[in-house]
Design a protein around this motif. Structure first.
Motif, short mmCIF file in Angstrom:
data_model
loop_
_atom_site.label_atom_id
_atom_site.label_comp_id
_atom_site.label_asym_id
_atom_site.label_seq_id
_atom_site.Cartn_x
_atom_site.Cartn_y
_atom_site.Cartn_z
N LEU A 44 34.35 42.32 49.10
CA LEU A 44 35.68 42.78 48.68
C LEU A 44 36.76 42.00 49.42
N PRO A 45 37.98 42.00 48.89
CA PRO A 45 39.06 41.22 49.51
C PRO A 45 39.29 41.53 51.00
N THR A 89 37.81 31.08 40.68
CA THR A 89 39.09 31.39 40.05
C THR A 89 40.14 31.81 41.06
N THR A 90 41.37 31.58 40.69
CA THR A 90 42.51 32.18 41.38
C THR A 90 43.13 33.13 40.37
N PHE A 104 49.82 40.46 44.22
CA PHE A 104 49.19 39.53 45.16
C PHE A 104 48.24 38.65 44.37
N PHE A 105 47.66 37.68 45.05
CA PHE A 105 46.73 36.74 44.41
C PHE A 105 45.38 36.83 45.10
N LEU A 106 44.32 36.66 44.32
CA LEU A 106 42.96 36.64 44.86
C LEU A 106 42.27 35.34 44.48
N SER A 129 44.43 35.41 48.65
CA SER A 129 44.89 34.03 48.73
C SER A 129 45.99 33.94 49.78
N THR A 130 46.08 32.80 50.41
CA THR A 130 47.12 32.59 51.41
C THR A 130 48.39 32.03 50.79
#
Length: 144
Positions: A44-45, A89-90, A104-106, A129-130
């Protein structure tokens, strides 16, 4: 895994079904698209590693308990070989269907395997994602 689980003839359909299950907060459908094997894994994130259907079910129930997740692919590179597919993937994550800006982005890596039940997820690794914003990639990049 449900005996009535859908037979996926290509890996892209599994990825689409995964996103739809998260959008609908449908934990059972999300689980049905995983490989019927005790060695399946999910990160998980937040970094928690889940192994097997029971742990993944608990993790998905916690993840979806407050709201659905609307994943919008920003960039995707996939590789398919005999019986295996890898998606890197992003994804922009929206918490409401009508939300314009991403919450937010993963970065998500999915490993799918093909067996007698069709294509299924064997491993998923998601991390925050940063980056704040993204442009479509112009060159191939490695798996995260």
């Amino acid at each position: 895994m449900s005996k009535l689980a859908r037979l996926f003839h290509n890996a892209d359909d599994v990825v689409d079904a995964w996103r739809e299950a998260l959008r609908n907060r449908d934990v059972q459908t999300a689980l049905d698209i995983w490989l019927d094997d005790d060695s399946i894994t999910c990160v998980l994130p937040e970094g928690q590693r889940l192994t097997g259907h029971a742990e993944i079910r608990d993790g998905l129930e916690r993840l979806l308990s407050k709201q659905p997740l609307f994943l919008e692919p920003i960039a995707c590179i996939n590789h398919t070989i005999l019986g295996a597919a890898i998606y890197d993937t992003t994804e922009a994550v929206h918490l409401k269907a009508d939300q314009i800006e991403a919450a937010f982005f993963l970065n998500i890596t999915l490993v799918l395997l093909q067996d007698s039940q069709g294509w299924r997820i064997a491993h998923l690794h998601a991390s925050h994602s940063t980056e704040d914003t993204f442009d479509a990639p112009t060159t191939l990049h490695g798996l995260h």
